[in-house]
Every structure is written in structure tokens, then in C-alpha cells.
Design a protein around this motif. Structure first.
Motif, PDB file in Angstrom:
ATOM      1  N   LEU A  39       0.983  -1.288   0.023  1.00  0.00           N
ATOM      2  CA  LEU A  39       0.136   0.195   0.094  1.00  0.00           C
ATOM      3  C   LEU A  39       0.785   1.147  -0.054  1.00  0.00           C
ATOM      4  O   LEU A  39       0.603   2.465  -0.717  1.00  0.00           O
ATOM      5  CB  LEU A  39      -0.973  -0.011   1.324  1.00  0.00           C
ATOM      6  N   LEU A  40       1.953   1.283   0.744  1.00  0.00           N
ATOM      7  CA  LEU A  40       2.852   2.372   0.806  1.00  0.00           C
ATOM      8  C   LEU A  40       3.621   2.554  -0.669  1.00  0.00           C
ATOM      9  O   LEU A  40       3.898   3.675  -0.901  1.00  0.00           O
ATOM     10  CB  LEU A  40       3.835   2.232   1.958  1.00  0.00           C
ATOM     11  N   ASN A  41       4.032   1.315  -1.306  1.00  0.00           N
ATOM     12  CA  ASN A  41       4.297   1.465  -2.431  1.00  0.00           C
ATOM     13  C   ASN A  41       3.872   0.121  -3.417  1.00  0.00           C
ATOM     14  O   ASN A  41       4.261  -0.833  -3.607  1.00  0.00           O
ATOM     15  CB  ASN A  41       6.083   1.193  -2.369  1.00  0.00           C
ATOM     16  N   PRO A  42       2.976   0.532  -4.075  1.00  0.00           N
ATOM     17  CA  PRO A  42       2.395  -0.359  -5.157  1.00  0.00           C
ATOM     18  C   PRO A  42       3.076  -1.023  -6.292  1.00  0.00           C
ATOM     19  O   PRO A  42       2.800  -2.217  -6.504  1.00  0.00           O
ATOM     20  CB  PRO A  42       1.206   0.364  -5.926  1.00  0.00           C
ATOM     21  N   SER A  43       4.425  -0.663  -6.302  1.00  0.00           N
ATOM     22  CA  SER A  43       5.364  -1.147  -7.199  1.00  0.00           C
ATOM     23  C   SER A  43       5.908  -2.477  -6.569  1.00  0.00           C
ATOM     24  O   SER A  43       6.460  -3.069  -7.515  1.00  0.00           O
ATOM     25  CB  SER A  43       6.224  -0.197  -7.763  1.00  0.00           C
ATOM     26  N   LEU A  44       5.726  -2.598  -5.563  1.00  0.00           N
ATOM     27  CA  LEU A  44       6.617  -3.861  -4.565  1.00  0.00           C
ATOM     28  C   LEU A  44       5.876  -5.371  -5.128  1.00  0.00           C
ATOM     29  O   LEU A  44       4.651  -5.281  -5.571  1.00  0.00           O
ATOM     30  CB  LEU A  44       6.524  -3.685  -3.082  1.00  0.00           C
ATOM     31  N   TYR A  45       6.629  -6.133  -4.976  1.00  0.00           N
ATOM     32  CA  TYR A  45       6.289  -7.531  -4.965  1.00  0.00           C
ATOM     33  C   TYR A  45       5.471  -7.907  -6.491  1.00  0.00           C
ATOM     34  O   TYR A  45       4.514  -8.537  -6.389  1.00  0.00           O
ATOM     35  CB  TYR A  45       5.289  -7.960  -3.932  1.00  0.00           C
ATOM     36  N   PRO A  46       6.294  -7.510  -7.539  1.00  0.00           N
ATOM     37  CA  PRO A  46       5.247  -7.467  -8.670  1.00  0.00           C
ATOM     38  C   PRO A  46       5.365  -9.047  -9.226  1.00  0.00           C
ATOM     39  O   PRO A  46       4.339  -9.219  -9.908  1.00  0.00           O
ATOM     40  CB  PRO A  46       6.095  -6.717  -9.707  1.00  0.00           C
ATOM     41  N   ASN A  47       6.284  -9.912  -8.463  1.00  0.00           N
ATOM     42  CA  ASN A  47       6.315 -11.201  -9.261  1.00  0.00           C
ATOM     43  C   ASN A  47       5.843 -12.146  -7.954  1.00  0.00           C
ATOM     44  O   ASN A  47       6.435 -13.439  -7.926  1.00  0.00           O
ATOM     45  CB  ASN A  47       7.475 -11.831  -9.867  1.00  0.00           C
ATOM     46  N   THR A 422      19.061  -5.241  -4.510  1.00  0.00           N
ATOM     47  CA  THR A 422      18.359  -5.844  -5.689  1.00  0.00           C
ATOM     48  C   THR A 422      17.512  -5.040  -6.243  1.00  0.00           C
ATOM     49  O   THR A 422      16.888  -3.966  -5.603  1.00  0.00           O
ATOM     50  CB  THR A 422      17.863  -7.234  -5.025  1.00  0.00           C
ATOM     51  N   PRO A 423      17.063  -5.359  -7.757  1.00  0.00           N
ATOM     52  CA  PRO A 423      15.982  -4.781  -7.926  1.00  0.00           C
ATOM     53  C   PRO A 423      14.458  -5.109  -7.429  1.00  0.00           C
ATOM     54  O   PRO A 423      14.475  -6.044  -6.743  1.00  0.00           O
ATOM     55  CB  PRO A 423      15.945  -4.800  -9.138  1.00  0.00           C
ATOM     56  N   VAL A 424      13.573  -4.209  -7.440  1.00  0.00           N
ATOM     57  CA  VAL A 424      12.172  -4.302  -7.008  1.00  0.00           C
ATOM     58  C   VAL A 424      11.637  -5.778  -7.575  1.00  0.00           C
ATOM     59  O   VAL A 424      10.966  -6.470  -6.929  1.00  0.00           O
ATOM     60  CB  VAL A 424      11.379  -2.972  -7.052  1.00  0.00           C
ATOM     61  N   THR A 425      12.094  -6.041  -8.761  1.00  0.00           N
ATOM     62  CA  THR A 425      11.490  -7.236  -9.433  1.00  0.00           C
ATOM     63  C   THR A 425      12.084  -8.538  -8.952  1.00  0.00           C
ATOM     64  O   THR A 425      11.789  -9.690  -9.317  1.00  0.00           O
ATOM     65  CB  THR A 425      11.581  -7.162 -11.122  1.00  0.00           C
ATOM     66  N   ALA A 426      13.322  -8.602  -8.206  1.00  0.00           N
ATOM     67  CA  ALA A 426      13.828  -9.623  -7.829  1.00  0.00           C
ATOM     68  C   ALA A 426      12.959 -10.511  -6.890  1.00  0.00           C
ATOM     69  O   ALA A 426      12.025 -10.213  -6.252  1.00  0.00           O
ATOM     70  CB  ALA A 426      15.021  -9.183  -7.069  1.00  0.00           C
ATOM     71  N   VAL A 427      13.014 -11.754  -7.474  1.00  0.00           N
ATOM     72  CA  VAL A 427      12.657 -12.838  -6.579  1.00  0.00           C
ATOM     73  C   VAL A 427      13.704 -13.941  -5.713  1.00  0.00           C
ATOM     74  O   VAL A 427      14.705 -14.163  -6.385  1.00  0.00           O
ATOM     75  CB  VAL A 427      11.690 -13.701  -7.560  1.00  0.00           C
ATOM     76  N   SER A 441      12.539  -6.707   3.440  1.00  0.00           N
ATOM     77  CA  SER A 441      13.292  -6.703   2.320  1.00  0.00           C
ATOM     78  C   SER A 441      12.400  -5.998   1.153  1.00  0.00           C
ATOM     79  O   SER A 441      13.116  -5.512  -0.010  1.00  0.00           O
ATOM     80  CB  SER A 441      13.548  -7.960   1.911  1.00  0.00           C
ATOM     81  N   GLU A 442      11.122  -6.036   1.123  1.00  0.00           N
ATOM     82  CA  GLU A 442       9.990  -5.504   0.228  1.00  0.00           C
ATOM     83  C   GLU A 442      10.438  -6.249  -1.180  1.00  0.00           C
ATOM     84  O   GLU A 442      10.284  -5.611  -2.183  1.00  0.00           O
ATOM     85  CB  GLU A 442      10.291  -4.167   0.199  1.00  0.00           C
ATOM     86  N   ARG A 443      10.718  -7.609  -1.030  1.00  0.00           N
ATOM     87  CA  ARG A 443      11.018  -8.380  -2.153  1.00  0.00           C
ATOM     88  C   ARG A 443      10.082  -9.588  -2.479  1.00  0.00           C
ATOM     89  O   ARG A 443       9.773 -10.074  -1.250  1.00  0.00           O
ATOM     90  CB  ARG A 443      12.365  -8.843  -2.353  1.00  0.00           C
ATOM     91  N   SER A 444       9.988  -9.950  -3.480  1.00  0.00           N
ATOM     92  CA  SER A 444       9.166 -11.175  -3.509  1.00  0.00           C
ATOM     93  C   SER A 444       9.983 -12.364  -3.356  1.00  0.00           C
ATOM     94  O   SER A 444      11.031 -12.704  -3.355  1.00  0.00           O
ATOM     95  CB  SER A 444       8.739 -11.309  -5.077  1.00  0.00           C
ATOM     96  N   ILE A 445       9.255 -13.606  -2.720  1.00  0.00           N
ATOM     97  CA  ILE A 445       9.887 -15.009  -2.640  1.00  0.00           C
ATOM     98  C   ILE A 445       9.099 -15.921  -3.374  1.00  0.00           C
ATOM     99  O   ILE A 445       7.866 -15.673  -3.777  1.00  0.00           O
ATOM    100  CB  ILE A 445       9.509 -15.152  -1.003  1.00  0.00           C
ATOM    101  N   VAL A 446       9.549 -17.113  -3.442  1.00  0.00           N
ATOM    102  CA  VAL A 446       9.111 -18.170  -3.982  1.00  0.00           C
ATOM    103  C   VAL A 446       7.891 -18.688  -3.223  1.00  0.00           C
ATOM    104  O   VAL A 446       6.729 -19.123  -3.712  1.00  0.00           O
ATOM    105  CB  VAL A 446       9.885 -19.242  -4.519  1.00  0.00           C
ATOM    106  N   GLY A 447       8.098 -18.947  -1.778  1.00  0.00           N
ATOM    107  CA  GLY A 447       7.045 -19.106  -1.005  1.00  0.00           C
ATOM    108  C   GLY A 447       7.790 -19.576   0.465  1.00  0.00           C
ATOM    109  O   GLY A 447       8.944 -19.908   0.391  1.00  0.00           O
ATOM    110  N   ASP A 448       6.986 -19.464   1.429  1.00  0.00           N
ATOM    111  CA  ASP A 448       7.284 -20.200   2.793  1.00  0.00           C
ATOM    112  C   ASP A 448       6.308 -20.496   3.355  1.00  0.00           C
ATOM    113  O   ASP A 448       4.860 -20.614   3.116  1.00  0.00           O
ATOM    114  CB  ASP A 448       8.093 -19.077   3.738  1.00  0.00           C
TER     115      ASP A 448
END
Length: 520
Positions: A39-47, A422-427, A441-448
Motif C-alpha cells: 500500500l505504501l509502494n504499489p510497485s513492490l512484489y510484482p512477481n 537488488t531490484p524491486v522485481t527480484a525474486v 526486504s520488500e522483495r518477492s519470494i517463491v514461498g514459505d
């Protein structure tokens, strides 16, 4: 409510975190903080697949901490600490107010708050009576209890506004109070609607995933300890009835008993749709959590019974009452045989010797002094013998079976490195048994594994999560070829493993004492 009552509730609120600790970025925060970051940054977690399920849209309250953070300039950690203190104060105030509404005695209200200070497991429904970190359901619970008090006082408009505000905060919590309000209003108008549920089809695969990951939503699968916890709360209500009898809820007996029936009815309905006729679409409503209201009312009624016994009972009854109060207070997040013995000794004696209930009015009670001594002693032990680890706004830590600081700082360091480098698009592919990587981190992950808490809200998401956990179940032993195979199935650019993982022939870009980051 008198100013001195509010002052004492405020004092108890400030004492509470010093007894229980306080935490940020733990447990359910691993679900909610990524929502707030986005919500603070809609560009986060794109993937990130986590945002394919609708859980974040169920509560508009998510916008509140974001708005507060923007207005105040504080980060989410400080914002959550302030919201925690506010919601805790409001929750204690609502418990006090409900107790005083029913029994008209401030002492009963203070004893109820005293017994409520240490969070207690609410059977096995997946959370406690309240928490040692900020979650919206505690704030919604406070608003719902205040609404119940207003309904008892026949202030229906104020009650409705609080119910709506509670629903805005967390839509599932005020359901029992909302049904009570609706019933009483319809009764006044002599109109009773018929309700029908649709979409009762079964999705067996989804149900199996829910049972495996969300066992707390299936009462027939609870462990004996969950049912023991349930029974202990009900025994408090039974003890209260034994002592107070037809004065159990004072002049509000009809409404309070109706409310308890509604809560019990919602629990039984959930039991049916989870065990007898399983319906995944309805299980996600989590109606079984309505029993938390029964537990809180049990604590309030027990406080009224104890006040009466300590004030008017014979000496031995007073001693057993103080023992029972101690048992309930120190119940906390665990149960032992001592707790059952301390709490059940009192009703056992009263059943065996009912003549002890022929109480004689007296003017003096040792109860306030007892509460002050227990709180003071407990506080001194926690602060000077156990000694907290303090790093606000992140934590005020005591040994806690639910929260470990073993990797807290190094895991944060990993996340902060990822955010900067790392870039915002990093997974990232992370160890699936360690949660919360998205928080800082504000980065995407495969899952946990923690992602599985959202399997209630989407069958498609549930299946995807389960497939990922199956693919990663032996990741601690993976070699290069295993990680490359996972990368082909679930694309990622960075790999995080524990520092004791077998050496890998990838580009090492970061390390600390607990974790390594490779770029693939």
C-alpha cells in the motif's frame, strides 16, 4: 466511568508489555506487513504469488497504519507500537466497562482486567484472548466488547456504530455482537427473517489442504490440550454460576445468555461445516472464533464470583479463591496440572460443602492489596531476574514459546541487504521454514510455510502454495542441480540458505553468521 477508573486502566495497560513483552515483525505480522508495504509502494512484489489471494482486501483497516505512517513520518515499526498501546488500552477499558456495566462494581472490573493481562490461548482456535503484538482483531475485539456494553445499556445506535467500526477493523470479529443487535432489534419489531446458505459444494482437495495447514479451524482435529483449555474457560463460568446463581449476569441475564447462545451456535455451526458437512467457502469465515467472547465473559463472571467470595466467604474459601485467581492470572500461554488444580479446587470445595456458600456480608476485602502484590512481584521478577532484551520499536523480549530471537537480527540484516542491493522485481528462494522475508526486504519470494495461513481464501492459491511446499520440502539438502530445477519451475534470481548448508557453486553476494545469499 470515573476518571480514576480510566487512570487505573491506563496504568495496567502500561504495565502489561513489561510483563508479556512486545514484538514487531513476528507471527501474523508476516501476513500483514507485506500488505502494508505494498500500500505504501504499489510497485513492490510484482512477481509474488502471495498477492493473488484476496485476504488483503477483506479489511479496509490496512489503510489506517499506512495513513498514520505517512502523516506522522514514523516507520511501520513505531506506528505499530503506538497502535498496540492504543488497542491494548481500549481492550482493557472495554473489559472493565463490560464488567462494570453488568455488576456495577469497579473492583470486579479491575479484577477482570487483572485476569486478562496475560494473553491466554483461546482453546485451539489459532490465536489467544489477545496478543503481545498489534493485530487488527484485538482492536476489533475491543470495539465489539464496547458495543456489547452499549447494547446492554440499550444504546442501540451507539452499539451499531461500534459494530460497524469493528467490522471495518476486522470483519469477522463483531459477527456475534452484530447478530445479537439484529435479533434484539427484530424482536422489537416482531419480524424474523429466514436465512439460507448457498454454494454448499465440496472441494475435497482444498479441504485436505485446509485440514493439514489450518487445523485450528477444525475443532474435531484439536489436540486434547485445546479441548482442555476450552473446558477450563467453561469451568470458570460454571464456578461463577455456582457462586452467583440467578445473579450471574445481574439484570442483564436475558441478553447475556442470548449472546452466549449466539456465540455457541456460531461455534457449533462452524463445527458442522468443518466436520460433518465440510464447506470450504464457509470455513474461511472462521465463525468458531466467536467462542473467544465466551471466554472473556467467563473471565468477567469469574471476577464477580471471586470478589464476592473474597469479601464475604469464610477464611478457607478466601484462600482457595485467591489460589484460583492466581491460577487464572498465571495461566498465560501455557497450562500445567498446577493451573487445573489451583482453579478447580475452589468449585470442588463449594460442591462438596455447599454450606460454605452461605456468605456473610463484610465491609473489607484484601483483594486490591492482593492484586497490587501479585503485579508488583511479577513485574520485579520479569524486569530484574528474567530481564528483557530491549530493542524498540522491534521488540521487548522475554523467553517466549511462540517467538524466538535466534535469527531475528541476522534475518533482518539479510532483508535490509536485499532491499538496498537488488531490484524491486527480484525474486528470492528462501528456506521455507523461515518466514517474514518480505517484511523488511520488500522483495518477492517463491514461498514459505507461513504463506499457508492464506489457504482459506482461494483454492487456486491453496493448490499453488501446496505444490511449492512439496517441491521445497527437502531444500536443506539441495545441491546445485536441485536449485536449478526449482528455478526452472518457479523462476527466482537469488537464493538464501543457512550458513551451515553444504557449499554451493554459485556466486556468493552476501553472508552473515546465519545466512548466505547466492545470485543464480
Amino acid at each position: 466511568m470515573k476518571p480514576k477508573d480510566i487512570i487505573w486502566v491506563t496504568v495496567l495497560t502500561l504495565i502489561s508489555p513489561l510483563l508479556t513483552g512486545y514484538y514487531f515483525s513476528v507471527l501474523d505480522h508476516d501476513h500483514y506487513l507485506p500488505y502494508l508495504n505494498k500500500l505504501l509502494n504499489p510497485s513492490l512484489y510484482p512477481n509474488d504469488y502471495y498477492f493473488s489471494q484476496p485476504h488483503a482486501s477483506y479489511s479496509l483497516f490496512n489503510y489506517v497504519p499506512v495513513l498514520l505512517s505517512k502523516i506522522s513520518g514514523l516507520n511501520l515499526a513505531w506506528t505499530h507500537l503506538l497502535l498496540y498501546l492504543l488497542s491494548l488500552w481500549l481492550l482493557y477499558l472495554s473489559v472493565f466497562y463490560l464488567a462494570k456495566t453488568i455488576y456495577r462494581q469497579s473492583m470486579i472490573g479491575f479484577l477482570a482486567v487483572f485476569l486478562f493481562i496475560l494473553p491466554k490461548w483461546a482453546a485451539q482456535i489459532g490465536y489467544m484472548t489477545h496478543h503481545f503484538y498489534f493485530v487488527s482483531r484485538d482492536l476489533s475485539l475491543a470495539l465489539s466488547l464496547l458495543a456489547l456494553s452499549f447494547i446492554l445499556r440499550r444504546k442501540f445506535i451507539s452499539g451499531l456504530l461500534l459494530i460497524l467500526l469493528g467490522a471495518f477493523t476486522n470483519p469477522s470479529i463483531p459477527i456475534p455482537v452484530g447478530l445479537l443487535w439484529l435479533w434484539l432489534m427484530l424482536k422489537k419489531q416482531k419480524k424474523f427473517p429466514l436465512f439460507a446458505f448457498i454454494n454448499l459444494g465440496q472441494n475435497q482437495a482444498w479441504l485436505e489442504t485446509l485440514r493439514a495447514r489450518g487445523t485450528y479451524s477444525f475443532p474435531h482435529l484439536w489436540r486434547w490440550s485445546g479441548w482442555g483449555n476450552f473446558g477450563l474457560f467453561l469451568s470458570l463460568l460454571g464456578t461463577s454460576w455456582l457462586v452467583l446463581n440467578d445473579k450471574l449476569f445481574s439484570k442483564y441475564a436475558y441478553v447475556m445468555k442470548l449472546f452466549l447462545k449466539i456465540c455457541a451456535g456460531l461455534f457449533l455451526f462452524h463445527f458442522i461445516i468443518s466436520a460433518v458437512i465440510p464447506v470450504a467457502d464457509l470455513i474461511q469465515l472462521q465463525l468458531l472464533r466467536s467462542i473467544n467472547f465466551i471466554f472473556i465473559i467467563s473471565l468477567i463472571a469469574f471476577s464477580a464470583a471471586c470478589c464476592r467470595l473474597v469479601t464475604t466467604g469464610p477464611f478457607f474459601v478466601k484462600l482457595l479463591t485467591l489460589l484460583a485467581i492466581s491460577g487464572v492470572y498465571f495461566w498465560g500461554d501455557h497450562l500445567t496440572v498446577w493451573h487445573f488444580a489451583a482453579i478447580w479446587s475452589l468449585p470442588f470445595l463449594l460442591i462438596v460443602k455447599p454450606q460454605l456458600l452461605r456468605l456473610k456480608p463484610k465491609k473489607f476485602s484484601y483483594l486490591p492489596l492482593f492484586i497490587i502484590l501479585v503485579l508488583t512481584g511479577h513485574l520485579l521478577v520479569m524486569l530484574f531476574l528474567i530481564k528483557p532484551k530491549v530493542n524498540l520499536p522491534d521488540y521487548l523480549y522475554y523467553p517466549n514459546p511462540l517467538v524466538s530471537l535466534a535469527h531475528y537480527d541476522t534475518w533482518q540484516d539479510v532483508q535490509k541487504w536485499a532491499k538496498v542491493n537488488t531490484p524491486v522485481t527480484a525474486v528470492f528462494l528462501i528456506p521455507p521454514d523461515i518466514s517474514g522475508f518480505r517484511n523488511f526486504s520488500e522483495r518477492s519470494i517463491v514461498g514459505d510455510f507461513k504463506d499457508g495461513g492464506a489457504v482459506f481464501y482461494s483454492w487456486e492459491y491453496s493448490k499453488l502454495w501446496q505444490d511449492k511446499m512439496e517441491a521445497l520440502k527437502s531444500s536443506t539438502q539441495f545441491r546445485e542441480s536441485d536449485f536449478i530445477k526449482i528455478q526452472q519451475q518457479y523462476p527466482f534470481q537469488y537464493l538464501i540458505v543457512s550458513s551451515n548448508h553444504p557449499a554451493l557453486n554459485f556466486q556468493l553476494v552476501y553472508r552473515n553468521r546465519n545466512f548466505l545469499i547466492y545470485k543464480i
